[in-house]
Design a protein around this motif. Structure first.
Motif, PDB file in Angstrom:
ATOM      1  N   GLU A   7       0.734  -1.126  -0.037  1.00  0.00           N
ATOM      2  CA  GLU A   7      -0.008   0.080  -0.140  1.00  0.00           C
ATOM      3  C   GLU A   7       0.957   1.278   0.061  1.00  0.00           C
ATOM      4  OE1 GLU A   7      -2.688   2.856  -0.089  1.00  0.00           O
ATOM      5  OE2 GLU A   7      -2.931   0.746  -0.762  1.00  0.00           O
ATOM      6  N   LEU A   8       1.938   1.144   0.651  1.00  0.00           N
ATOM      7  CA  LEU A   8       2.863   2.476   0.901  1.00  0.00           C
ATOM      8  C   LEU A   8       3.435   2.734  -0.464  1.00  0.00           C
ATOM      9  CD1 LEU A   8       3.854   4.714   2.501  1.00  0.00           C
ATOM     10  CD2 LEU A   8       5.649   3.094   3.568  1.00  0.00           C
ATOM     11  N   ARG A  11       1.212   4.283  -2.812  1.00  0.00           N
ATOM     12  CA  ARG A  11       0.961   5.608  -2.530  1.00  0.00           C
ATOM     13  C   ARG A  11       2.325   6.254  -3.201  1.00  0.00           C
ATOM     14  NH1 ARG A  11       0.902   6.896   3.554  1.00  0.00           N
ATOM     15  NH2 ARG A  11       0.292   9.010   2.812  1.00  0.00           N
ATOM     16  N   ARG A  14       1.357   6.781  -6.951  1.00  0.00           N
ATOM     17  CA  ARG A  14       0.401   8.045  -7.130  1.00  0.00           C
ATOM     18  C   ARG A  14       1.019   9.123  -7.134  1.00  0.00           C
ATOM     19  NH1 ARG A  14      -2.801   4.530  -3.841  1.00  0.00           N
ATOM     20  NH2 ARG A  14      -2.543   5.617  -1.836  1.00  0.00           N
ATOM     21  N   LEU A  15       1.883   9.302  -6.120  1.00  0.00           N
ATOM     22  CA  LEU A  15       2.675  10.847  -6.027  1.00  0.00           C
ATOM     23  C   LEU A  15       3.363  10.933  -7.073  1.00  0.00           C
ATOM     24  CD1 LEU A  15       3.634  10.790  -2.047  1.00  0.00           C
ATOM     25  CD2 LEU A  15       2.593  12.646  -3.484  1.00  0.00           C
ATOM     26  N   ASN A  62       3.643   5.857   6.756  1.00  0.00           N
ATOM     27  CA  ASN A  62       1.988   5.593   6.746  1.00  0.00           C
ATOM     28  C   ASN A  62       1.149   6.644   7.640  1.00  0.00           C
ATOM     29  OD1 ASN A  62       1.591   3.465   4.925  1.00  0.00           O
ATOM     30  ND2 ASN A  62       2.783   2.053   6.568  1.00  0.00           N
ATOM     31  N   THR A  65      -0.305  12.126   5.449  1.00  0.00           N
ATOM     32  CA  THR A  65      -1.059  12.152   4.235  1.00  0.00           C
ATOM     33  C   THR A  65      -0.242  12.338   2.880  1.00  0.00           C
ATOM     34  OG1 THR A  65      -0.965  14.719   3.723  1.00  0.00           O
ATOM     35  CG2 THR A  65      -2.706  13.874   5.325  1.00  0.00           C
ATOM     36  N   GLU A  66      -0.944  11.767   1.634  1.00  0.00           N
ATOM     37  CA  GLU A  66      -0.316  11.950   0.492  1.00  0.00           C
ATOM     38  C   GLU A  66       0.685  13.024   0.197  1.00  0.00           C
ATOM     39  OE1 GLU A  66      -1.651  10.622  -3.803  1.00  0.00           O
ATOM     40  OE2 GLU A  66      -1.826   8.855  -2.188  1.00  0.00           O
ATOM     41  N   LEU A  69       3.625  13.002   2.485  1.00  0.00           N
ATOM     42  CA  LEU A  69       4.518  12.284   2.258  1.00  0.00           C
ATOM     43  C   LEU A  69       5.409  12.791   1.036  1.00  0.00           C
ATOM     44  CD1 LEU A  69       5.526   9.221   2.446  1.00  0.00           C
ATOM     45  CD2 LEU A  69       3.962   8.428   0.892  1.00  0.00           C
TER      46      LEU A  69
END
Length: 147
Positions: A7-8, A11, A14-15, A62, A65-66, A69
């Motif tokens: 999941e990380l 993320r 997505r970034l 974790n 927030t995105e 991060l």
């Protein structure tokens, strides 16, 4: 790799995608230095290695927030891009790191003013070193101002 790591990693992906579209210069740097998940040593949360590595403690990452991060990742990458390890020389590590943090965060703040809503400052214990009094100064000049 654990489920939490997957999941990380998603993320971070997505970034990458969003930053490639919205902040291509910064994204180019981030794409060159992928994060490693795991122990980070004395920094506890994230760290930058002299050979171009960036480490994130998954528990710390974790909690962000995105946007947070993204700002932490960008901050660590800019330590490398701004030549932290080569420029420090024999100066005090902690003081030069703080001076570098000020210079980096001013640059990131400028990115955020141009493209608001993508990156987000961390808060509380992780609030950034950000002081407009150092605007236009290099980390070397900031270092000389810090006692």
């Amino acid at each position: 790799m654990t489920e939490g790591h997957f999941e990380l990693e998603a993320r971070f992906q997505r970034l990458r995608f969003r930053l490639n579209r919205e902040m291509p210069f910064l994204a180019h740097l981030l794409n060159k230095v992928p994060p490693s998940l795991g122990p980070v040593g004395t920094a506890r949360t994230r760290d930058t290695g002299e050979w171009g590595e960036i480490f994130f403690d998954p528990r710390f990452a974790n909690e962000l927030t995105e946007g947070q991060l993204g700002i932490v990742w960008a901050h660590e990458v800019l330590h490398l891009a701004f030549g932290f390890f080569h420029r420090r020389g024999h100066r005090d590590l902690r003081r030069f790191n703080v001076a570098h943090d000020y210079a980096i965060n001013l640059a990131l703040d400028d990115f955020m003013r141009v493209k608001p809503g993508i990156l987000e400052w961390t808060t509380g214990e992780w609030s950034p070193y950000l002081d407009r009094a150092f605007e236009g100064m290099s980390a070397d000049e900031i270092y000389a101002c810090l006692e």
